[in-house]
Design an enzyme around this catalytic site. Sequence first.
Site, PDB file in Angstrom:
ATOM      1  N   GLY A 252       3.314   5.802  -2.673  1.00 36.16           N
ATOM      2  CA  GLY A 252       4.480   6.790  -3.275  1.00 36.16           C
ATOM      3  C   GLY A 252       4.707   7.075  -4.874  1.00 36.16           C
TER       4      GLY A 252
ATOM      5  N   ALA B 263       0.781  -1.165  -0.114  1.00 34.02           N
ATOM      6  CA  ALA B 263       0.025   0.001  -0.008  1.00 34.02           C
ATOM      7  C   ALA B 263       0.781   1.220   0.020  1.00 34.02           C
ATOM      8  CB  ALA B 263      -0.968   0.105   1.261  1.00 34.02           C
ATOM      9  N   ASP B 264       2.025   1.171   0.816  1.00 39.97           N
ATOM     10  CA  ASP B 264       2.674   2.244   0.793  1.00 39.97           C
ATOM     11  C   ASP B 264       3.542   2.555  -0.523  1.00 39.97           C
ATOM     12  OD1 ASP B 264       3.625   3.362   3.883  1.00 39.97           O
ATOM     13  OD2 ASP B 264       2.911   1.119   3.880  1.00 39.97           O
ATOM     14  N   MET B 265       3.963   1.404  -1.109  1.00 40.07           N
ATOM     15  CA  MET B 265       4.570   1.569  -2.402  1.00 40.07           C
ATOM     16  C   MET B 265       3.705   2.289  -3.496  1.00 40.07           C
ATOM     17  SD  MET B 265       7.714   0.265  -2.183  1.00 40.07           S
ATOM     18  CE  MET B 265       8.732  -0.899  -1.100  1.00 40.07           C
TER      19      MET B 265
END
Length: 412
Positions: A187, A182-184
Amino acid sequence: MTQHPNAPTGRIVSYAPDAAGPLTGLKVLDLSRLVAGNVLSVQLADFGADVVKIEPPEGDALRFWKEAGKELYWASYCRNKRSIGLNLRDPKAREILLDMVRTADVLVENYRPGTLEKMGLAPAVLHEANDRLVLVRISGFGQTGPYSPLPGFGTLVEAMSGFAARTGFPDREPVLPQNPLADMMAGLQGAFAVVTAVLARNEKGVRNQIVDVALLEPLFSTMGTDLAVYRQNGQVAPRQGSGSNGSAPRNVYCCRDDKFVALSASTQSTAVRVFDVIGRPELKDDPRFATNTTRVEHREDLDDALAAWFATKTRPQALAAMQAGEVPVAAIYDVADISADPHFIEREVFVEAEDEDGSYVPMHNISPRLSASPGAFRCPAPRLGEHSDDLLGALGYGLDDIRALRSAGVVI
């Protein structure tokens, strides 16, 4: 003889501190911690942006995601950046930050919604200092809505986005991704949003821009038509392991040597070629497998036939036979396979960066690849506060001033 896993197999990076890129001249202040913000800002930094990490006295928490005692995440996702340590609890540090904001193009933060305001750095304050600033606010669930106050951990988003519910096997628990997916995703989408916002500012005169990046939405956008299908038939799509609700055959199969391959034959002509390769041409006339719709309905029977064939072949044999028959198939790779694979090496999908101890850290290469204005490796990931003196000097602080700030715990 087996090569030692720490021996470099990719191209060794040569840093070019003065290399220019398509984003050279873009000034980015990155207050974020951990993954999403650093993935966003490394995309910009790789293509020439001057990204300055604004770190707390203890450093960005990503520094503490260590493997074998090494800051591998930090090395990979904070290359091409500079670092200043600021204790933003101190009014003088906030004053320094606002001085930096006045000449910046972008500021990235990922505090819980409302925290920036409590720090006295609300969007109105930042934009009063510089109305050209693009303010990027990363959070788990966005700056608005009933879930906005929740902690922004990717795990929660991966659970609530529908991703985990669709991952795994129907008779087992839902599965979360092993990497910070989810973070990737946030980003990467956030980096696109920054370039879009800067273009709108430069070409359309847009001012006071705020980019609201919620980890939830980029991941939800990858869920395809699940919601639309549910709306049509009222059914929640079940987990299918490595199979698909949309096409068949599509699965992972185990070969005789206990190695795995992935196969996808989503078009009619490809499916027909699969039947020929496995020596079952009669399946082409079987009504269960005549169309993609019927193949999906009878997926288990089809998988049984394929699994039986793969079980008689080693992985190299299976790959050779399928590829000769023009069937889309690939080996399931682990990192040991990737490290030695000629395509990964020749195309430089990963590169090797020298660490402080003289060893090499393999990391993803700069991506995507621009033919006329590529990115470049300008410097390794910074030490905490490595560039504090230079950055403060550019603001007009003298050496005595900097020593005093450091003694007072304002600057690291």
